[in-house]
Design a protein around this motif. Structure first.
Motif, short mmCIF file in Angstrom:
data_model
loop_
_atom_site.label_atom_id
_atom_site.label_comp_id
_atom_site.label_asym_id
_atom_site.label_seq_id
_atom_site.Cartn_x
_atom_site.Cartn_y
_atom_site.Cartn_z
N ILE A 88 36.78 46.19 39.08
CA ILE A 88 34.94 46.31 39.69
C ILE A 88 33.86 46.74 38.94
N ASP A 349 44.85 41.11 56.51
CA ASP A 349 44.76 42.90 56.15
C ASP A 349 45.85 43.43 56.64
N ASP A 400 40.14 35.72 51.31
CA ASP A 400 39.54 36.71 51.07
C ASP A 400 39.33 37.80 51.88
N GLN A 401 39.96 39.17 52.45
CA GLN A 401 39.07 39.95 52.97
C GLN A 401 37.81 40.55 52.57
N GLU A 402 37.97 40.89 51.04
CA GLU A 402 36.59 41.01 50.60
C GLU A 402 34.68 40.26 50.98
N TRP A 447 35.51 35.91 43.21
CA TRP A 447 35.47 34.80 43.64
C TRP A 447 35.70 33.66 43.98
#
Length: 537
Positions: A88, A349, A400-402, A447
């Motif tokens: 990250i 989630d 994608d939760q982000e 992403w």
């Protein structure tokens, strides 16, 4: 709640100095770092002290910190946490450098456009001045040489009218006839020259020239656009680590397997749904089968939530939940009848999934699991996707939760729909002759969106903006299932070619040297390498 007690999930934030203080790291944030951390709340996903565990998390499921390595070893796997955090941080550094380059590129484009506008302005003014001088010259020449001479001739004709009046009063018929015929000819000539016959052809040419320059100026000004998006970056490589040919083995599988669903689970294990043999297959890291579960009807997809696996069986209109134990047992936990027929599944989630349903125009559902995964709540997820009824294997979904993005592939129309739930916008990706029969889809590093193009035997990589970054050939025919791990470290692919069906695992390698120094400018530059598929040796 007594004064000074904290609300679960709302811990006090730390300053930079406090975060770096080792003593504060091991003490509860809710109580000003006066109590040591001893418990972990599984419901709120946060650490707390004894006082906070009993006051703020009394109804929650809590575990002593010291027991987590036995009960949930993946949760406290420090090397994995370090690796994930480093990735990250690396992405953050890459994006920061990329954004700087994008801003510099934007400023450079802006200055170039301003200079172009100034040059265009100068050229237009020169053309207008030339047109003005040309117009004035033509007007002066025409009015002097043509129209004024003709008007002077009209004055000579008017003086002859006095003679005509005197003849008309006499009795000579012959003179009257001669004067009448003369006046008729002169009257016809006067009628033709009565108005200013100004030559306008050259003026029209001037107008056309000026209008052409003006139209060009307006067009160029209107089309001025500036690209402030980061440049295409994908500083990863996909390295093929394991590849097996799927065949009937006489023990676990009676027929050639057809993998229709894949997902990762703890301890580097993999779950695969075999639609042909009605199996849920548990494999280890080298793709050796360690256990199977047999269904009564054909399963379609699998998605992992924690240590539980959810399998869709649209023929029976059910979802089945399994616990996958550390000793590789597959234990049926719940048999859940559903309102809809679920096909493709993806994780939403920690307690919910998203499912694509068959034969329904509102084909996206959110399924929330309750009571330790033994009950469900189904809700229609409102999306801007076109209303369409799908059959099995015509659509796959990814989420994608982000970035809060939901992606659905439409095989029949060769389209990929991306719903950005943060602003409720919709992108439609179409790539003729490249995106043919899109199937499995996933969001990967940076992403980017990855889509299996079944009929071109390739993997298409799209930027978050929707722009096609690259097309990557695959060494399998008709790829249709794709899954990328939550930590963006691995990728699974399987295909549907009879007699040549494979299951493949790729390592996603993040390369630190993708940020290289530009010797000419002395500035940091991002190398746009896409990714390379490195064959298994």
């Amino acid at each position: 709640m007594a004064e000074g007690d904290s609300v679960p999930g709302r811990h006090l934030s730390l300053s930079s100095d406090e975060e770096l203080d080792p003593d504060n790291i091991y003490r509860c944030r809710s109580h000003q770092h006066t109590h040591p951390i001893e418990y972990y709340c599984n419901d709120h996903k946060e650490m707390c002290c004894v006082k906070e565990a009993f006051d703020g998390h009394r109804p929650c499921k809590t575990t002593k910190i010291g027991e987590l390595h036995q009960l949930e070893p993946e949760l406290v796997d420090l090397p994995q946490a370090i690796s994930r955090t480093e990735r990250i941080c690396f992405q953050s550094v890459t994006m920061k450098a990329n954004e700087k380059l994008a801003r510099e590129n934007l400023n450079r484009q802006l200055q170039e456009k301003i200079q172009n506008i100034e040059r265009l302005k100068k050229t237009i003014m020169e053309q207008l001045d030339a047109a003005k001088e040309d117009f004035q010259a033509v007007a002066a020449r025409e009015t002097k040489e043509g129209t004024l001479n003709k008007l002077d001739h009209m004055e000579n004709i008017s003086t002859f009218l006095d003679l005509s009046h005197s003849v008309s009063q006499g009795s000579d018929v012959t003179k009257k006839a001669i004067i009448s015929l003369y006046l008729r000819d002169k009257a016809q000539e006067a009628k033709q020259n009565m108005f200013v016959n100004f030559e306008m052809e050259h003026t029209r040419q001037i107008n056309m020239t000026v209008n052409r320059w003006l139209n060009r100026a307006l067009t160029e000004t209107t089309l001025l656009t500036f690209n402030s998006k980061p440049m295409p970056v994908s500083s990863v490589q996909f390295k093929l680590s394991v590849s097996i040919l799927l065949r009937a083995d006489g023990r676990w599988l009676n027929n050639e397997p057809l993998i229709s669903g894949l997902d990762f689970i703890s301890q580097q294990r993999i779950l695969a749904v075999d639609n042909r043999n009605y199996k849920l297959i548990l494999l280890n890291a080298d793709l050796t089968i360690v256990n199977v579960h047999t269904f009564d009807r054909a399963p379609v997809d699998v998605v992992v939530i924690g240590n539980s696996a959810v399998v869709s069986i649209p023929g029976y209109q059910i979802l089945e939940v399994f616990d996958i134990t550390r000793d590789n047992r597959i234990v049926l936990k719940a048999h859940l009848p559903t309102i809809s027929q679920y096909s493709s599944l993806c994780k939403f989630d920690d307690t919910s999934i998203i499912g694509c349903v068959l034969h329904d125009k509102n084909f996206i559902r959110k399924v929330t699991f309750c009571q330790h995964m033994t009950e469900i709540k189904e809700n229609i997820l409102r999306t801007p996707f076109p209303a369409k009824k799908f059959k099995i294997s015509e659509m796959y979904c990814g989420y994608d939760q982000e970035i809060n993005r939901l992606i659905v592939t439409d095989k029949q129309n060769a389209k990929v729909y991306i719903h950005d739930r943060s602003d409720d916008s919709l992108q439609t990706l179409i790539e003729k002759r490249k995106l043919v029969s899109p199937q499995g889809v996933a969001i990967g590093p940076f992403w980017n969106t990855y889509v299996c193009s079944e009929q071109t035997n390739s993997l298409l990589q799209f930027l978050p903006s929707g722009e096609l970054l690259d097309v990557h050939p695959l060494n399998v025919k008709f790829p249709h299932v794709l899954r990328i791990s939550d930590d963006r470290g691995k990728m699974l692919i399987s295909n549907r070619r009879d007699g040549q069906r494979f299951l493949q695992v790729y390592d996603i390698v993040h390369w630190p040297d993708c940020i290289s120094s530009n010797s000419e400018t002395g500035k940091k530059a991002i190398t746009n390498t896409g990714f390379h598929i490195i064959p298994l040796m």
